[in-house]
Design an enzyme around this catalytic site. Structure first.
Site, mmCIF file in Angstrom:
data_model
loop_
_atom_site.group_PDB
_atom_site.id
_atom_site.type_symbol
_atom_site.label_atom_id
_atom_site.label_comp_id
_atom_site.label_asym_id
_atom_site.label_seq_id
_atom_site.Cartn_x
_atom_site.Cartn_y
_atom_site.Cartn_z
ATOM 1 C CG ASN A 161 -1.750 1.192 1.420
ATOM 2 O OD1 ASN A 161 -1.813 2.033 0.521
ATOM 3 N ND2 ASN A 161 -2.422 1.310 2.555
ATOM 4 N N GLY A 172 5.101 1.299 4.414
ATOM 5 C CA GLY A 172 6.419 1.896 4.146
ATOM 6 C C GLY A 172 7.397 0.970 3.440
ATOM 7 N N GLY A 228 3.094 2.099 10.863
ATOM 8 C CA GLY A 228 4.119 3.142 10.729
ATOM 9 C C GLY A 228 4.862 3.465 12.014
HETATM 10 P P1 13P Z 1 3.351 0.253 7.602
HETATM 11 O O1 13P Z 1 3.808 -1.033 6.963
HETATM 12 O O2 13P Z 1 4.081 1.453 7.078
HETATM 13 O O3 13P Z 1 3.343 0.143 9.100
HETATM 14 O O4 13P Z 1 1.833 0.494 7.147
HETATM 15 C C1 13P Z 1 0.918 -0.552 7.256
HETATM 16 C C2 13P Z 1 -0.308 -0.184 6.525
HETATM 17 O O5 13P Z 1 -1.068 0.674 6.932
HETATM 18 C C3 13P Z 1 -0.573 -0.878 5.254
HETATM 19 O O6 13P Z 1 -1.865 -0.652 4.818
#
Ligand code: 13P
Length: 245
Positions: free
Chosen positions: A8, A229, A168
């Site tokens: 994503n 990320g 995140g």
């Molecule tokens: P991160 O992998 O950056 O923690 O984000 C997860 C997310 O929200 C994927 O949809």
């Protein structure tokens, strides 16, 4: 079960980022799992062109519940299909928070996605406060029951469990915590879809990286990942994909 690894990109990516899709194709030629990349709307068509004739599938990050109409700024599921998307992420916590999306809205969006022929990745997950209050199973179960429309099957939905506090932040639940909630999601899916509920893929999302992916994929009822990320760079994302093999 064949794993599903979805990236994503959120509100990241300009035309120059398409090079990551090109690189990913080179790194994942032998992949034994389904690989989906969800760039922003503006890159969908170009991303789909780059991904053509490769194992990389293109998905979107949202759609409107209606086919067309006076909804300034919105994009319909049919438009996504025309741009080359085959998947769509729906009910992400960032949409639920910043756009006030309720379970009922998510459910109508999933139905619209199905109508257009898209597979929906439906996101659920608790906040830190809800976990501290011991309400994880109740909250996630409620979101799940409210967000799955009639007509859902193991071929047109996947579920992503994404604890809001793990997105995140670099924080990840323990394997026991992941297994506990994924097994409760599996139970809810079986109640809802019968035997077919056993075949719905349940993804984990929230600070997944190449370094922790193998442990997460080893957990019972974890059938893939939804990656934020770490999906932006092909090398890191490919590391997660190879951990799923
Ligand atoms: P991160 O992998 O950056 O923690 O984000 C997860 C997310 O929200 C994927 O949809």
């Amino acid at each position: 079960m064949r794993k599903l690894i979805a990236g994503n990109w959120k509100m990241n990516g300009l035309a120059s980022s398409l090079a990551e899709i090109e690189a990913l194709k080179g790194l994942t030629g032998e992949a034994t799992c389904d690989i989906v990349v969800c760039p922003p709307f503006t890159l969908l068509e170009k991303a789909a062109e780059r991904a053509k004739d490769s194992v990389v599938i293109i998905g979107a990050q949202d759609c409107h519940p209606q086919i067309s109409g006076a909804y300034t700024g919105d994009v319909s599921a049919q438009m996504l299909v025309e741009a080359g998307a085959r998947f769509v992420i729906l009910g992400h916590s960032e949409r639920r928070v910043f756009h006030n999306e309720s379970d009922a809205v998510v459910s109508t969006k999933v139905a619209a996605a199905h109508e257009a022929g898209l597979t929906a990745i439906i996101c659920v997950g608790e906040t830190r406060a809800e976990r501290d209050d011991g309400k994880v199973i109740e909250v996630v179960g409620g979101q799940l029951r409210g967000s799955i429309p009639a007509g859902a099957t193991s071929s047109n939905v996947a579920i992503a469990y994404e604890p809001v506090w793990a997105i995140g932040t670099g924080l990840v639940p323990t394997i026991d915590q992941i297994e506990e909630i994924h097994s409760s999601i599996r139970q809810t899916l079986e109640e809802r879809l019968g035997e077919d509920g056993r075949r719905v893929r349940i993804l984990y999302g929230g600070s997944v990286k190449a370094s922790n992916a193998a442990d997460i994929f080893g957990a019972t009822n974890v059938d893939g990942a939804l990656v934020g990320g770490a999906s932006l760079k092909a090398v890191e994302f490919a590391g997660i994909i190879s951990a799923a093999a």
